[in-house]
Write an enzyme that holds these catalytic residues in place. Sequence first.
Site, short mmCIF file in Angstrom:
data_model
loop_
_atom_site.label_atom_id
_atom_site.label_comp_id
_atom_site.label_asym_id
_atom_site.label_seq_id
_atom_site.Cartn_x
_atom_site.Cartn_y
_atom_site.Cartn_z
N THR A 85 0.84 -1.20 0.00
CA THR A 85 0.00 0.00 0.00
C THR A 85 0.88 1.25 0.00
O THR A 85 0.64 2.20 -0.76
CB THR A 85 -0.89 -0.01 1.27
OG1 THR A 85 -1.49 -1.30 1.37
CG2 THR A 85 -1.94 1.06 1.24
N HIS A 144 1.94 -9.50 -6.57
CA HIS A 144 2.60 -10.28 -5.51
C HIS A 144 3.33 -11.48 -6.12
O HIS A 144 3.90 -12.29 -5.40
CB HIS A 144 1.57 -10.81 -4.51
CG HIS A 144 0.94 -9.78 -3.63
ND1 HIS A 144 1.64 -8.75 -3.06
CD2 HIS A 144 -0.35 -9.62 -3.20
CE1 HIS A 144 0.83 -8.01 -2.33
NE2 HIS A 144 -0.39 -8.51 -2.40
P1 A3P Z 1 1.19 -3.83 9.95
O1 A3P Z 1 0.18 -4.92 9.88
O2 A3P Z 1 2.48 -4.29 10.55
O3 A3P Z 1 0.69 -2.60 10.58
P2 A3P Z 1 0.52 -4.41 2.51
O4 A3P Z 1 0.20 -3.02 2.06
O5 A3P Z 1 1.63 -5.06 1.75
O6 A3P Z 1 -0.69 -5.25 2.63
O7 A3P Z 1 1.15 -4.26 3.96
C1 A3P Z 1 0.38 -3.85 5.03
C2 A3P Z 1 1.31 -3.40 6.13
O8 A3P Z 1 1.86 -2.11 5.77
C3 A3P Z 1 0.58 -3.20 7.43
O9 A3P Z 1 1.56 -3.43 8.44
C4 A3P Z 1 0.18 -1.73 7.33
O10 A3P Z 1 -0.15 -1.15 8.56
C5 A3P Z 1 1.45 -1.14 6.73
N1 A3P Z 1 1.23 0.13 6.05
C6 A3P Z 1 0.16 0.53 5.31
N2 A3P Z 1 0.33 1.77 4.84
C7 A3P Z 1 1.53 2.19 5.32
C8 A3P Z 1 2.26 3.42 5.19
N3 A3P Z 1 1.76 4.45 4.51
N4 A3P Z 1 3.46 3.50 5.79
C9 A3P Z 1 3.96 2.47 6.49
N5 A3P Z 1 3.31 1.28 6.66
C10 A3P Z 1 2.12 1.15 6.08
#
Ligand code: A3P
Length: 337
Positions: A85, A144
């Site tokens: 994200t 992915h």
């Molecule tokens: P956590 O579950 O450790 O909080 P993805 O986007 O690959 O599905 O990953 C989700 C993870 O990235 C989650 O981690 C989420 O909180 C974190 N995340 C989402 N947006 C983010 C951002 N802008 N900056 C840092 N981490 C982020």
Amino acid sequence: METSKFFSRIENLELVEGYKKTYKNFDEVLPTLLPRKGWWLDQLFQYQGFWLSTFALRGSMLINDHFNTQPTDIIVATSPKCGTTWLRALVFSIFNRSSFDFSDHPLSKSNPQELVRFLEGCIHVEGSTSFIDGFPSPRLLSTHLPYSLFPQRMTDDTSGCRFVYICRDPKDVFISKWHFANKLRPKDLPPITLDEAFDSFCKGVSHYGPFWDHVLGYWKASLESPKKVLFLKYEDVKKQPWDRVRKVAEFLGVPFSLEEENNKIVEEIVKLCSFENMSKQEVNKNETRNSERPISNADFFRKGEVGDWVNHLPPQMVETLDQITEKKLQGTGFNFH
Ligand code: A3P
């Protein structure tokens, strides 16, 4: 979309025959693959060394047979829960920085997955790769899928398309995945326990796993073809976001000018894409889930921290995961620190 409906929409007969062949191949291959229970409802199948859901597997086959790659394609690649994200938001805002005002930005109204479309997810919904041909260039896409599952015409140094990859400490990935899986599990199923999820993760059985092999595939590609694959670590982006934003911009061929530096555009991008800013946007607070859309926008924002595993993993699990990681990375020149 139902396959038959999709076929009836395509007028080019040769193309229809080509797609039918891929679908037939998928139907023939699937029963030959080793199945395992997924973390929510779906099953995972072991395909060319990786555990894929049926939609990822079919997506990979359709990409291999039909995806028309363009030299300007930019693909945000991740193993799930490594910061997809965030990286989508960063790549979108870096690339489109002169098109939008930061005070009225698309990222304040749309979740990044609407701006950088999920390749195998879109293919699953549409049944084909053809509709992606119509996206304006440069196409920003995300995936992915492991690097080794992409066709040579995309991974060849000469193809031009580029991959930006982000990885993360496996302990944080595991905890993030475990929480996410429990959000996705139907309410009539008990939550997946930490022990159960841990056992699967360590065996490599998780979506697009084994996690370590996924990371190493992109790591090696980034060493062999540094102009094709940019390799980032979540922890580094957290620590030095400005520096990493500049690096991504350079890699994408759109470095920041002196004027942009003076106007603090890098800082604006970092602020816009930060967890604090993104998670408070109304669009990202949306918790709507239904059978067609089992994941809500809010599910992609949990804590966004480095090292949250400390709050969940008992010492024995930490030791086991660290040992697996050490063994897997031995001799690769890569580490997660
Ligand atoms: P956590 O579950 O450790 O909080 P993805 O986007 O690959 O599905 O990953 C989700 C993870 O990235 C989650 O981690 C989420 O909180 C974190 N995340 C989402 N947006 C983010 C951002 N802008 N900056 C840092 N981490 C982020």
